[in-house]
Design a protein around this motif. Structure first.
Motif, short mmCIF file in Angstrom:
data_model
loop_
_atom_site.label_atom_id
_atom_site.label_comp_id
_atom_site.label_asym_id
_atom_site.label_seq_id
_atom_site.Cartn_x
_atom_site.Cartn_y
_atom_site.Cartn_z
N SER A 65 0.88 -1.17 0.00
CA SER A 65 0.00 0.00 0.00
C SER A 65 0.91 1.22 0.00
CB SER A 65 -0.90 0.01 1.24
OG SER A 65 -1.74 1.15 1.22
N THR A 72 -2.91 4.91 -2.68
CA THR A 72 -3.92 5.64 -1.91
C THR A 72 -4.15 7.01 -2.53
OG1 THR A 72 -3.25 4.52 0.11
CG2 THR A 72 -4.52 6.53 0.35
N ASP A 128 -7.36 9.91 -2.30
CA ASP A 128 -8.54 10.12 -1.47
C ASP A 128 -9.76 10.61 -2.24
OD1 ASP A 128 -8.00 9.17 0.99
OD2 ASP A 128 -7.65 11.09 1.97
N LYS A 151 -7.79 3.04 -1.50
CA LYS A 151 -8.39 3.20 -0.18
C LYS A 151 -8.61 4.67 0.09
CE LYS A 151 -5.80 2.77 3.44
NZ LYS A 151 -4.91 2.20 4.48
N THR A 173 -9.83 7.47 2.85
CA THR A 173 -10.04 7.66 4.29
C THR A 173 -10.87 8.92 4.50
OG1 THR A 173 -7.92 6.61 4.79
CG2 THR A 173 -8.90 7.96 6.52
N ASN A 179 -12.41 1.44 -1.73
CA ASN A 179 -12.71 1.10 -0.34
C ASN A 179 -12.65 2.37 0.50
OD1 ASN A 179 -12.62 -1.91 -0.70
ND2 ASN A 179 -10.54 -1.42 -1.34
N ILE A 180 -13.63 2.53 1.38
CA ILE A 180 -13.70 3.73 2.22
C ILE A 180 -13.53 3.34 3.68
CG2 ILE A 180 -15.11 5.69 2.96
CD1 ILE A 180 -16.50 5.67 0.31
N ASN A 181 -12.54 3.93 4.32
CA ASN A 181 -12.29 3.69 5.75
C ASN A 181 -12.59 4.95 6.54
OD1 ASN A 181 -11.39 1.18 5.04
ND2 ASN A 181 -9.23 1.59 5.42
N CYS A 182 -13.26 4.80 7.65
CA CYS A 182 -13.44 5.91 8.58
C CYS A 182 -12.26 5.96 9.53
CB CYS A 182 -14.72 5.73 9.39
SG CYS A 182 -16.23 5.78 8.40
N PHE A 202 -10.48 5.93 12.86
CA PHE A 202 -10.93 5.26 14.08
C PHE A 202 -10.83 6.15 15.31
CE2 PHE A 202 -9.74 1.58 11.41
CZ PHE A 202 -10.93 0.87 11.50
#
Length: 229
Positions: free
Chosen positions: A97, A124, A126, A178, A180, A205-208, A210
């Motif tokens: 990645s 990556t 966004d 990915k 974020t 893919n979408i990541n929040c 944390f």
């Protein structure tokens, strides 16, 4: 999946990055990687390692800053799996990645050409320039000294990444990215996913984030973006 953290260095200072204390000094020596590889390969019949296939995963920081180390590690891996007649020799993958900034460089491209049939590489990005540059900014000397830069002096990395997307997709047509999201960039989710599709990236893919960076009502704003999308 077996993961090597090859460096804590990175060209960027992404505002949502979970890696605290990025620096140029903490790099994995080849001897450490070699010892880890020997440890794993010697346990081929151990139930903890008795998987049909393996993914050797390289992360950072930015892993491609250590492409020479990675190349040496991968050469050792291939040679040892062959020498030991390990069942992973015909069933392995090297996974990365990357922020994509030095994807086009000669050393990275030589590595890709050398290992093409056993590679997974995700870059990556966004979303739109507006969303990407909101968080994925270049590291500065002031940041390394612990000084918070003036927002007006921040330089986003979108242009440096997007120039490498065509080459990446030519080499890996089904590659994924990915995205974020944190509170500030929720309004740009819909336009960003559509933008990435327009670039030819069809797995997004979408990541929040944390950590506790959220505000009241963010969940409803997030849902509205997904409904629009």
């Amino acid at each position: 999946n077996i993961t090597f953290i090859v460096t804590k260095d990175c060209q960027l200072a992404c505002k949502y990055c979970y890696l605290v204390g990025k620096n140029e000094k903490e790099r994995m020596p080849f001897e450490v990687a070699k010892a880890a590889i020997d440890y794993v390969l010697e346990r081929e019949n151990d139930p903890n390692f008795a998987y049909e296939s393996v993914v050797w995963d390289f992360i950072g920081g930015e892993p491609f800053l250590e492409i020479e180390l990675i190349d040496k590690v991968c050469d050792y891996l291939k040679a040892e799996m062959f020498r030991r007649n390990h069942h992973w020799f015909n069933s392995y993958r090297f996974s990365f990645s990357t922020n994509g900034i030095n994807y086009h460089t000669e050393k990275v491209q030589n590595f890709i050409n050398k290992n093409r049939e056993h590679l997974s590489i995700g870059i990556t990005i966004d979303g739109t320039k507006r969303k990407h540059d909101l968080n994925r900014i270049w590291k500065t000397v002031e940041m390394e000294q612990g000084i918070t830069p003036n927002p007006e002096d921040e330089r986003g990395s979108y242009d440096d990444v997007v120039r490498n997307i065509p080459l990446w997709l030519k080499q890996f047509p089904n590659a994924a990215t990915k995205v974020t999201i944190s509170s500030a960039d929720i309004p740009y989710i819909k336009e960003s996913v559509l933008h990435l599709y327009s670039l030819g990236i069809h797995e997004v893919n979408i990541n929040c984030v944390f950590e506790n960076v959220w505000n009241d009502g963010d969940d409803f704003r997030f849902e509205e973006q997904l409904m629009q999308l």
